[in-house]
Motif scaffolding. Structure first.
Motif, mmCIF file in Angstrom:
data_model
loop_
_atom_site.group_PDB
_atom_site.id
_atom_site.type_symbol
_atom_site.label_atom_id
_atom_site.label_comp_id
_atom_site.label_asym_id
_atom_site.label_seq_id
_atom_site.Cartn_x
_atom_site.Cartn_y
_atom_site.Cartn_z
ATOM 1 N N ALA A 75 15.858 -5.988 -7.046
ATOM 2 C CA ALA A 75 14.591 -5.971 -6.313
ATOM 3 C C ALA A 75 13.429 -6.017 -7.298
ATOM 4 N N ASP A 76 12.310 -6.603 -6.876
ATOM 5 C CA ASP A 76 11.173 -6.809 -7.777
ATOM 6 C C ASP A 76 10.273 -5.587 -7.896
ATOM 7 N N ARG A 77 10.094 -4.866 -6.807
ATOM 8 C CA ARG A 77 9.265 -3.664 -6.836
ATOM 9 C C ARG A 77 9.663 -2.753 -5.685
ATOM 10 N N ALA A 78 9.178 -1.512 -5.750
ATOM 11 C CA ALA A 78 9.564 -0.523 -4.747
ATOM 12 C C ALA A 78 8.337 0.248 -4.286
ATOM 13 N N VAL A 79 8.417 0.736 -3.056
ATOM 14 C CA VAL A 79 7.348 1.540 -2.468
ATOM 15 C C VAL A 79 7.988 2.722 -1.761
ATOM 16 N N THR A 80 7.433 3.907 -1.958
ATOM 17 C CA THR A 80 7.892 5.077 -1.223
ATOM 18 C C THR A 80 6.714 5.681 -0.478
ATOM 19 N N LEU A 81 6.917 5.969 0.793
ATOM 20 C CA LEU A 81 5.879 6.542 1.647
ATOM 21 C C LEU A 81 6.196 8.022 1.820
ATOM 22 N N GLU A 82 5.300 8.884 1.369
ATOM 23 C CA GLU A 82 5.583 10.313 1.333
ATOM 24 C C GLU A 82 4.469 11.106 1.998
ATOM 25 N N GLY A 83 4.799 12.325 2.407
ATOM 26 C CA GLY A 83 3.822 13.212 3.028
ATOM 27 C C GLY A 83 4.518 14.334 3.761
ATOM 28 N N GLU A 84 3.743 15.324 4.212
ATOM 29 C CA GLU A 84 4.323 16.486 4.885
ATOM 30 C C GLU A 84 5.072 16.096 6.150
ATOM 31 N N ALA A 85 4.578 15.101 6.859
ATOM 32 C CA ALA A 85 5.208 14.694 8.122
ATOM 33 C C ALA A 85 6.300 13.649 7.917
ATOM 34 N N LEU A 86 6.555 13.274 6.663
ATOM 35 C CA LEU A 86 7.517 12.210 6.379
ATOM 36 C C LEU A 86 8.641 12.725 5.490
ATOM 37 N N PRO A 87 9.890 12.285 5.728
ATOM 38 C CA PRO A 87 10.289 11.475 6.880
ATOM 39 C C PRO A 87 10.397 12.327 8.137
ATOM 40 N N GLY A 88 10.106 11.748 9.270
ATOM 41 C CA GLY A 88 10.247 12.447 10.540
ATOM 42 C C GLY A 88 11.393 11.844 11.325
ATOM 43 N N ASP A 89 11.206 11.710 12.632
ATOM 44 C CA ASP A 89 12.235 11.047 13.427
ATOM 45 C C ASP A 89 12.094 9.535 13.269
ATOM 46 N N ALA A 90 12.910 8.786 13.997
ATOM 47 C CA ALA A 90 12.912 7.331 13.838
ATOM 48 C C ALA A 90 11.550 6.730 14.172
ATOM 49 N N TRP A 91 10.884 7.254 15.205
ATOM 50 C CA TRP A 91 9.594 6.697 15.604
ATOM 51 C C TRP A 91 8.535 6.957 14.531
ATOM 52 N N THR A 92 8.516 8.179 13.980
ATOM 53 C CA THR A 92 7.562 8.510 12.921
ATOM 54 C C THR A 92 7.803 7.650 11.691
ATOM 55 N N PRO A 194 7.547 -1.850 -11.075
ATOM 56 C CA PRO A 194 6.604 -0.914 -10.444
ATOM 57 C C PRO A 194 7.201 -0.192 -9.239
ATOM 58 N N VAL A 195 6.898 1.108 -9.152
ATOM 59 C CA VAL A 195 7.242 1.926 -7.985
ATOM 60 C C VAL A 195 5.946 2.556 -7.491
ATOM 61 N N GLU A 196 5.502 2.155 -6.325
ATOM 62 C CA GLU A 196 4.240 2.637 -5.761
ATOM 63 C C GLU A 196 4.516 3.782 -4.797
ATOM 64 N N ARG A 197 3.745 4.848 -4.921
ATOM 65 C CA ARG A 197 3.876 5.996 -4.023
ATOM 66 C C ARG A 197 2.614 6.104 -3.176
ATOM 67 N N LEU A 198 2.809 6.051 -1.866
ATOM 68 C CA LEU A 198 1.692 6.099 -0.933
ATOM 69 C C LEU A 198 1.859 7.283 0.005
ATOM 70 N N THR A 199 0.742 7.868 0.408
ATOM 71 C CA THR A 199 0.760 8.946 1.389
ATOM 72 C C THR A 199 0.331 8.399 2.746
ATOM 73 N N ALA A 200 0.500 9.230 3.766
ATOM 74 C CA ALA A 200 0.051 8.828 5.099
ATOM 75 C C ALA A 200 -1.446 8.534 5.090
ATOM 76 N N ALA A 201 -2.204 9.333 4.337
ATOM 77 C CA ALA A 201 -3.652 9.114 4.264
ATOM 78 C C ALA A 201 -3.966 7.760 3.635
ATOM 79 N N ASP A 202 -3.181 7.358 2.636
ATOM 80 C CA ASP A 202 -3.386 6.046 2.012
ATOM 81 C C ASP A 202 -3.218 4.918 3.026
ATOM 82 N N LEU A 203 -2.383 5.174 4.028
ATOM 83 C CA LEU A 203 -2.108 4.157 5.048
ATOM 84 C C LEU A 203 -3.023 4.289 6.257
ATOM 85 N N GLY A 204 -3.954 5.253 6.194
ATOM 86 C CA GLY A 204 -4.872 5.450 7.305
ATOM 87 C C GLY A 204 -4.251 6.167 8.484
ATOM 88 N N LEU A 205 -3.198 6.954 8.223
ATOM 89 C CA LEU A 205 -2.502 7.664 9.294
ATOM 90 C C LEU A 205 -2.802 9.156 9.213
#
Length: 254
Positions: A75-92, A194-205
């Motif tokens: 794979a060329d690059r990776a992204v991980t989405l992190e935060g207090e509410a993540l990971p949640g259920d499938a919908w979250t 590169p491995v990018e780490r994003l939070t829910a706030a970074d995504l506007g959530l």
């Protein structure tokens, strides 16, 4: 072509142990990449080898080992989405992924049919629904010709063949080609990717936007069933008599 693979890190199925005192899994179980997701990654890498482009792996929640393996596989690059509410259920999980995917605008989204921990198989369909993209599940074979996928999928009573053009969400089963093993060169190269780490706030959530629809109350073992009685190789009259005796002993005869 931009190809995204949704990857989850799960407890190693070969090492899972249940602790009845905790009502949960034994702590400290090694975590690994979900098996079906690795088959999806292998398909994505083969597609890139055919048409060019990049493969991006994304995970919701910390998944360092799984993402490192994906990068070492190619794979060329990776992204991980992190935060207090993540990971949640499938919908979250899907909600967070969709917020990121809307930025990336991939041509193809590959994911495993389901994960070995929850086994719901809901994330892929939820992502497709929220992005309003076609979904093909239970993929066991594929070819890409003239910008159209020719898909073979497993159904209850056989196989079904479909054609679909990108953008599309594809859910992989383990009948696809085996995931490649990382090479030493791949492992070394992964350290520079590169491995990018994003939070829910970074995504506007907001936290409210990531409230789960399903709450896990805990784990429990199924109640062991009492052994039954098998009556065979006896005359019919004796078989009936034994059956009546058994039912009477259980208080099942009025």
């Amino acid at each position: 072509m931009k190809i995204v693979v949704l990857l989850k890190e799960v407890p190693d199925p070969n090492a899972v142990r249940y602790d009845p005192r905790l009502g949960d899994l034994v702590p400290g179980i090694q975590r690994v990449a979900n098996e079906y997701d690795l088959y999806a990654l292998e398909a994505a890498l083969r597609l890139r080898e055919q048409v060019g482009g990049e493969v991006v792996v994304a995970s919701v929640g910390p998944a360092r080992d799984a993402l490192n393996r994906a990068l070492a596989m190619g794979a060329d690059r990776a992204v991980t989405l992190e935060g207090e509410a993540l990971p949640g259920d499938a919908w979250t999980t899907a909600r967070a992924l969709v917020a990121w995917l809307q930025r990336e605008q991939p041509d193809v989204i590959w994911c495993g049919q389901e994960t070995s921990d929850s086994g719901t198989g809901n994330v892929g369909p939820a992502v497709a629904a929220q992005l309003d993209l076609p979904l093909v599940s239970n993929v066991v074979g594929w070819e890409f010709r003239d910008r159209v996928f020719e898909i073979e999928r497993e159904i209850e009573d056989g196989h079904q063949f479909q054609e679909v053009a990108p953008p599309v969400v594809l859910c992989a089963l383990s009948a696809l080609p085996q995931p490649r093993l990382p090479t030493l060169r791949g492992i070394m190269d992964a350290r520079r990717k590169p491995v990018e780490r994003l939070t829910a706030a970074d995504l506007g959530l907001s936290d409210d936007a990531l409230q789960p629809l399903v709450q896990w109350e805990g784990l429990s073992q199924p109640v062991a069933k009492a052994a039954g009685v098998v009556v065979q190789d006896v005359p019919p009259d004796e078989a009936v008599e034994r059956l009546l005796t058994f039912l009477e002993s259980r208080g099942l005869l009025g």
